[in-house]
Design a protein around this motif. Structure first.
Motif, PDB file in Angstrom:
ATOM      1  N   ALA A  28       0.840  -1.205   0.000  1.00 34.57           N
ATOM      2  CA  ALA A  28       0.000   0.000   0.000  1.00 34.57           C
ATOM      3  C   ALA A  28       0.872   1.252   0.000  1.00 34.57           C
ATOM      4  O   ALA A  28       0.585   2.226  -0.715  1.00 34.57           O
ATOM      5  CB  ALA A  28      -0.935  -0.015   1.203  1.00 34.57           C
ATOM      6  N   GLU A  29       1.957   1.265   0.799  1.00 37.87           N
ATOM      7  CA  GLU A  29       2.858   2.417   0.832  1.00 37.87           C
ATOM      8  C   GLU A  29       3.529   2.623  -0.526  1.00 37.87           C
ATOM      9  O   GLU A  29       3.605   3.757  -1.022  1.00 37.87           O
ATOM     10  CB  GLU A  29       3.931   2.227   1.912  1.00 37.87           C
ATOM     11  N   ASP A  35       1.659   6.173  -6.935  1.00 34.21           N
ATOM     12  CA  ASP A  35       0.591   7.090  -7.355  1.00 34.21           C
ATOM     13  C   ASP A  35       1.040   8.550  -7.241  1.00 34.21           C
ATOM     14  O   ASP A  35       0.765   9.363  -8.134  1.00 34.21           O
ATOM     15  CB  ASP A  35      -0.677   6.866  -6.524  1.00 34.21           C
ATOM     16  N   ARG A  36       1.732   8.885  -6.145  1.00 39.07           N
ATOM     17  CA  ARG A  36       2.244  10.252  -5.992  1.00 39.07           C
ATOM     18  C   ARG A  36       3.253  10.564  -7.095  1.00 39.07           C
ATOM     19  O   ARG A  36       3.238  11.647  -7.683  1.00 39.07           O
ATOM     20  CB  ARG A  36       2.886  10.433  -4.611  1.00 39.07           C
ATOM     21  N   SER A  37       4.114   9.598  -7.371  1.00 40.93           N
ATOM     22  CA  SER A  37       5.114   9.796  -8.430  1.00 40.93           C
ATOM     23  C   SER A  37       4.442   9.976  -9.789  1.00 40.93           C
ATOM     24  O   SER A  37       4.843  10.827 -10.582  1.00 40.93           O
ATOM     25  CB  SER A  37       6.081   8.622  -8.490  1.00 40.93           C
ATOM     26  N   ARG A  38       3.418   9.169 -10.040  1.00 46.09           N
ATOM     27  CA  ARG A  38       2.682   9.307 -11.312  1.00 46.09           C
ATOM     28  C   ARG A  38       2.004  10.669 -11.396  1.00 46.09           C
ATOM     29  O   ARG A  38       2.003  11.293 -12.454  1.00 46.09           O
ATOM     30  CB  ARG A  38       1.642   8.200 -11.446  1.00 46.09           C
ATOM     31  N   SER A  39       1.426  11.110 -10.283  1.00 44.03           N
ATOM     32  CA  SER A  39       0.786  12.430 -10.262  1.00 44.03           C
ATOM     33  C   SER A  39       1.803  13.528 -10.543  1.00 44.03           C
ATOM     34  O   SER A  39       1.548  14.444 -11.330  1.00 44.03           O
ATOM     35  CB  SER A  39       0.117  12.693  -8.917  1.00 44.03           C
TER      36      SER A  39
END
Length: 133
Positions: A28-29, A35-39
């Motif tokens: 999950a981390e 996800d943060r990196s993709r954003s």
């Protein structure tokens, strides 16, 4: 089975459950980090695209300004050429005015000289006619 076997199996199940929970938390981390990196990546891509559009617009503006500058420079060169020609023409006109002024100043002297000689000629002509009669 003996009791110690059940206790051992229970310990292993507990250990597996703890490892699974830890694995799920780390997954999950990592998923959240991904996800943060993709954003961030998508935001950077969007920013890059906006900057490319802005650069393109600025390049068009620079080209337009260069064309205007070149046109104005050509107009300025033409105006300078026209001005130089006008200055040469004015200098020629000024010289011609000076020449005509000098001729005009000399003209009355010539006219008075002509009048005197014309008056003499008329007098001589009258005298010669008068003297014949």
């Amino acid at each position: 089975m003996e009791k110690w076997a059940f206790v051992e199996i229970d310990r292993e199940r507990t250990a597996v459950a703890k490892l699974q929970k830890r694995l799920d938390m780390e997954r999950a981390e990592h998923t959240a980090a991904l996800d943060r990196s993709r954003s961030k990546y998508n935001a950077a891509q969007t920013t890059i695209e906006h900057l490319r559009e802005r650069i393109g617009a600025l390049q068009n503006s620079v080209e337009t300004l260069n064309h205007e500058r070149n046109r104005e420079s050509a107009e300025l060169r033409n105006a300078r050429t026209d001005l130089d020609a006008a200055v040469r023409q004015a200098a020629g006109d000024s010289a011609r005015v000076d020449q005509l002024r000098d001729e005009l100043e000399r003209a009355p002297r010539k006219a008075s000289t002509r009048q005197k000689s014309s008056t003499r000629s008329k007098r001589q002509s009258k005298e010669s006619k008068g003297g014949d009669t």
